[in-house]
Design a protein around this motif. Structure first.
Motif, PDB file in Angstrom:
ATOM      1  N   SER A   1      22.932  10.003 -36.528  1.00 36.06           N
ATOM      2  CA  SER A   1      22.950   9.139 -37.705  1.00 36.06           C
ATOM      3  C   SER A   1      22.695   7.676 -37.341  1.00 36.06           C
ATOM      4  O   SER A   1      22.108   6.921 -38.114  1.00 36.06           O
ATOM      5  N   LEU A   2      23.137   7.261 -36.135  1.00 34.49           N
ATOM      6  CA  LEU A   2      22.951   5.876 -35.694  1.00 34.49           C
ATOM      7  C   LEU A   2      21.719   5.690 -34.810  1.00 34.49           C
ATOM      8  O   LEU A   2      21.383   4.554 -34.446  1.00 34.49           O
ATOM      9  N   HIS A   3      21.071   6.811 -34.453  1.00 37.98           N
ATOM     10  CA  HIS A   3      19.895   6.746 -33.584  1.00 37.98           C
ATOM     11  C   HIS A   3      20.209   6.042 -32.266  1.00 37.98           C
ATOM     12  O   HIS A   3      19.478   5.156 -31.822  1.00 37.98           O
ATOM     13  N   GLN A   4      21.309   6.450 -31.626  1.00 33.70           N
ATOM     14  CA  GLN A   4      21.653   5.893 -30.334  1.00 33.70           C
ATOM     15  C   GLN A   4      22.603   6.839 -29.596  1.00 33.70           C
ATOM     16  O   GLN A   4      23.184   7.750 -30.191  1.00 33.70           O
ATOM     17  N   PHE A   5      22.736   6.613 -28.292  1.00 33.51           N
ATOM     18  CA  PHE A   5      23.621   7.428 -27.475  1.00 33.51           C
ATOM     19  C   PHE A   5      24.960   6.719 -27.321  1.00 33.51           C
ATOM     20  O   PHE A   5      25.028   5.498 -27.211  1.00 33.51           O
ATOM     21  N   GLU A   6      26.033   7.531 -27.306  1.00 30.31           N
ATOM     22  CA  GLU A   6      27.384   7.002 -27.174  1.00 30.31           C
ATOM     23  C   GLU A   6      28.136   7.781 -26.105  1.00 30.31           C
ATOM     24  O   GLU A   6      27.894   8.981 -25.902  1.00 30.31           O
ATOM     25  N   GLU A   7      29.074   7.116 -25.432  1.00 30.42           N
ATOM     26  CA  GLU A   7      29.925   7.820 -24.487  1.00 30.42           C
ATOM     27  C   GLU A   7      31.014   8.574 -25.230  1.00 30.42           C
ATOM     28  O   GLU A   7      31.626   8.050 -26.165  1.00 30.42           O
ATOM     29  N   GLN A   8      31.234   9.817 -24.821  1.00 30.53           N
ATOM     30  CA  GLN A   8      32.261  10.667 -25.415  1.00 30.53           C
ATOM     31  C   GLN A   8      33.112  11.265 -24.302  1.00 30.53           C
ATOM     32  O   GLN A   8      32.667  11.354 -23.152  1.00 30.53           O
ATOM     33  N   PRO A   9      34.346  11.685 -24.608  1.00 28.49           N
ATOM     34  CA  PRO A   9      35.194  12.304 -23.577  1.00 28.49           C
ATOM     35  C   PRO A   9      34.522  13.527 -22.965  1.00 28.49           C
ATOM     36  O   PRO A   9      34.103  14.434 -23.691  1.00 28.49           O
ATOM     37  N   VAL A  10      34.415  13.569 -21.655  1.00 26.07           N
ATOM     38  CA  VAL A  10      33.695  14.652 -20.999  1.00 26.07           C
ATOM     39  C   VAL A  10      34.391  15.994 -21.194  1.00 26.07           C
ATOM     40  O   VAL A  10      33.750  17.048 -21.256  1.00 26.07           O
ATOM     41  N   GLU A  11      35.741  15.978 -21.314  1.00 23.33           N
ATOM     42  CA  GLU A  11      36.474  17.243 -21.455  1.00 23.33           C
ATOM     43  C   GLU A  11      36.176  17.948 -22.780  1.00 23.33           C
ATOM     44  O   GLU A  11      36.454  19.145 -22.922  1.00 23.33           O
ATOM     45  N   LYS A  12      35.617  17.224 -23.726  1.00 24.34           N
ATOM     46  CA  LYS A  12      35.282  17.813 -25.020  1.00 24.34           C
ATOM     47  C   LYS A  12      34.241  18.916 -24.881  1.00 24.34           C
ATOM     48  O   LYS A  12      34.298  19.935 -25.576  1.00 24.34           O
ATOM     49  N   LEU A  13      33.277  18.727 -23.982  1.00 25.74           N
ATOM     50  CA  LEU A  13      32.217  19.711 -23.769  1.00 25.74           C
ATOM     51  C   LEU A  13      32.229  20.306 -22.369  1.00 25.74           C
ATOM     52  O   LEU A  13      31.686  21.380 -22.141  1.00 25.74           O
ATOM     53  N   PHE A  14      32.863  19.601 -21.411  1.00 25.03           N
ATOM     54  CA  PHE A  14      32.839  20.037 -20.015  1.00 25.03           C
ATOM     55  C   PHE A  14      34.251  19.995 -19.428  1.00 25.03           C
ATOM     56  O   PHE A  14      34.584  19.122 -18.616  1.00 25.03           O
ATOM     57  N   PRO A  15      35.097  20.934 -19.814  1.00 24.73           N
ATOM     58  CA  PRO A  15      36.479  20.926 -19.304  1.00 24.73           C
ATOM     59  C   PRO A  15      36.548  21.130 -17.797  1.00 24.73           C
ATOM     60  O   PRO A  15      37.539  20.755 -17.164  1.00 24.73           O
ATOM     61  N   GLU A  16      35.515  21.698 -17.193  1.00 20.14           N
ATOM     62  CA  GLU A  16      35.516  21.940 -15.756  1.00 20.14           C
ATOM     63  C   GLU A  16      35.345  20.657 -14.949  1.00 20.14           C
ATOM     64  O   GLU A  16      35.528  20.665 -13.725  1.00 20.14           O
ATOM     65  N   LEU A  17      34.985  19.550 -15.623  1.00 19.87           N
ATOM     66  CA  LEU A  17      34.747  18.289 -14.926  1.00 19.87           C
ATOM     67  C   LEU A  17      35.919  17.327 -15.047  1.00 19.87           C
ATOM     68  O   LEU A  17      35.771  16.126 -14.852  1.00 19.87           O
ATOM     69  N   GLN A  18      37.101  17.829 -15.343  1.00 17.72           N
ATOM     70  CA  GLN A  18      38.311  17.019 -15.371  1.00 17.72           C
ATOM     71  C   GLN A  18      39.016  17.095 -14.016  1.00 17.72           C
ATOM     72  O   GLN A  18      38.851  18.049 -13.261  1.00 17.72           O
ATOM     73  N   GLN A  19      39.803  16.084 -13.712  1.00 20.34           N
ATOM     74  CA  GLN A  19      40.654  16.050 -12.515  1.00 20.34           C
ATOM     75  C   GLN A  19      39.851  16.400 -11.257  1.00 20.34           C
ATOM     76  O   GLN A  19      40.179  17.336 -10.524  1.00 20.34           O
ATOM     77  N   LEU A  20      38.811  15.639 -11.027  1.00 18.65           N
ATOM     78  CA  LEU A  20      37.947  15.865  -9.874  1.00 18.65           C
ATOM     79  C   LEU A  20      38.630  15.401  -8.591  1.00 18.65           C
ATOM     80  O   LEU A  20      39.384  14.427  -8.596  1.00 18.65           O
ATOM     81  N   PRO A  21      38.387  16.085  -7.476  1.00 23.10           N
ATOM     82  CA  PRO A  21      39.091  15.757  -6.232  1.00 23.10           C
ATOM     83  C   PRO A  21      38.572  14.514  -5.523  1.00 23.10           C
ATOM     84  O   PRO A  21      39.243  13.984  -4.639  1.00 23.10           O
ATOM     85  N   SER A  22      37.352  14.038  -5.894  1.00 24.79           N
ATOM     86  CA  SER A  22      36.763  12.884  -5.233  1.00 24.79           C
ATOM     87  C   SER A  22      35.561  12.432  -6.055  1.00 24.79           C
ATOM     88  O   SER A  22      35.256  13.019  -7.105  1.00 24.79           O
TER      89      SER A  22
END
Length: 424
Positions: free
Chosen positions: A179-200
């Motif tokens: 709707s805004l014709h732009q990219f926005e940062e969103q919480p990664v866990e919303k679509l990629f729960p495997e990328l939370q609590q990374l070891p490094s």
């Protein structure tokens, strides 16, 4: 002498010739190369320059062309860290280019992510026009790899998003707000729960879709940790997680199918057909094979003998139906390992300067390698002969058809008159 014999053996086993060479105004790095659209490569240099490489028809011949693209809002004193690009998932239209860079203002260095996307009809795939349409985002972390992947939408379609790793031990998700014709940062866990609590800090990330609405996600970290996850995308929900620890920073993780018929971006028919290649800066490259998880591995012997491995590619290099692994090293060597249960001894053709990204991008130049036309012609003739023999064995085939097929095999089209052999 022995050196000449070795050179002949390498040429026969590795039938490639340099098709073109383009020198860069400054160095690049392992994150500095991406494909843009169907026929173009973008190579970013540290000193803020982006070069577009493609083949185009000039005077009835196909020739390589390298041209600098002027992307807006990249200061002259900026150092480009990473670049990535994708075509929007259907039915959306348009090419999207992302560039991360660090601006040195004297008193401090400020990182940015620029996302270029033109929404005007007729300009969605025009690279020069896209380069002028910029969304400038200031970052609170030092960026590393910029990566894109598709995710399912609530309406059943697909959407492509950016994932950016950083020195804050996180992966950042950037998704388009239509709707805004732009990219926005969103919480990664919303679509990629495997990328939370990374070891490094994650240095390299790779993902692929597998049957049943699932995906495999792999990441390699600065502390040597490698993670692999099987995810149900409809949740999303992490179904299984695996980790393995190496003794040096991970330079590449690459998921690939053994079958040459399946592309890395397409689901395979066999849920156990994907394999994981892992390279690190000190140790031998490793392939975890033929099943989900990190239990069964094969070391690629000799892959640690030519300095740090900086890049990797899995491809059917010689058209024999089997995958080969290409490794580019800082020691200016490209090593080839065959994917079998027991890898063959590697071939080690030398390329200079050091290789930092494949297709093949070096630290200060772009080299395009082409299959030898002589070897390609010989291969075509051999396969035509086999095809003619197979056709002749079928009694229902009309004799004239066999003669026509033989005539075609005896007079193959000159490769220079038609399509070019594949370029690596």
């Amino acid at each position: 002498n022995m050196n000449n014999m070795l050179a002949v053996m390498l040429r026969e086993a590795f039938p490639f010739v340099e098709d073109s060479f383009s020198r860069f105004p400054s160095q690049s790095n392992i994150y500095g190369l991406c494909q843009a659209g169907e026929q173009e490569l973008l190579a970013a240099t540290l000193k803020g320059k982006v070069v577009c490489f493609r083949y185009q028809e000039l005077q009835h011949k196909v020739r390589p062309v390298a041209k600098e693209v002027q992307f807006t809002y990249i200061p002259v004193d900026a150092e480009i860290v990473s670049i990535d690009a994708f075509n929007k998932s259907s039915p959306k239209r348009g090419l999207v280019v992302g560039i991360t860079f660090i601006k040195d203002s004297g008193d401090k260095a400020t990182p940015f992510l620029n996302i270029y996307c033109d929404y005007e009809p007729g300009s969605e795939f025009n690279l020069e026009s896209i380069a002028q349409s910029c969304l400038n985002l200031e970052l609170q972390f030092t960026p590393f790899q910029l990566y894109h992947t598709e995710v399912p939408c609530p309406d059943g379609g697909l959407e492509t998003v950016f994932l950016l790793s950083g020195h804050d031990q996180r992966i950042h998700l950037y998704k388009e707000n239509a709707s805004l014709h732009q990219f926005e940062e969103q919480p990664v866990e919303k679509l990629f729960p495997e990328l939370q609590q990374l070891p490094s800090n994650v240095l390299w990330l790779d993902m692929t879709s597998v049957p049943g609405g699932r995906r495999l996600s792999a990441y390699g970290c600065q502390n040597g940790c490698v993670g692999l996850a099987l995810v149900n995308q409809s949740g999303p929900e992490v179904l299984q997680n695996w980790q393995v620890q190496f003794d040096s920073p991970i330079s590449t993780v690459l998921l690939f199918p053994l079958s040459c018929r399946a592309r890395p971006s397409e689901p395979s028919d066999d849920t156990h057909s994907f394999n994981l290649l892992i390279t690190s800066t000190i140790e031998m490259a490793v392939v975890y094979r033929s099943e989900f998880g990190l239990a069964r591995s094969t070391c690629l012997s000799g892959s640690d003998q030519w300095d740090a491995v900086l890049c990797a590619l899995v491809i059917d290099l010689d058209f024999d139906g089997q995958k080969e692994v290409l490794l580019g090293t800082y020691g200016q060597v490209r090593t080839t390992h065959y994917i079998n249960m027991w890898p063959w001894p590697p071939l080690t053709p030398h390329l200079a300067p050091p290789l930092s990204s494949w297709r093949s991008l070096t630290c200060c130049s772009l080299s395009s390698l082409q299959h030898s036309l002589t070897c390609t012609t010989d291969l075509v003739l051999k396969r035509l002969e086999k095809r003619v023999s197979a056709l002749a064995a079928h009694s229902e085939l009309h004799p004239q058809e066999v003669e026509d097929a033989k005539d075609g095999a005896a007079h193959p089209q000159n490769p220079d008159d038609g399509e070019r052999p594949p370029t690596c």
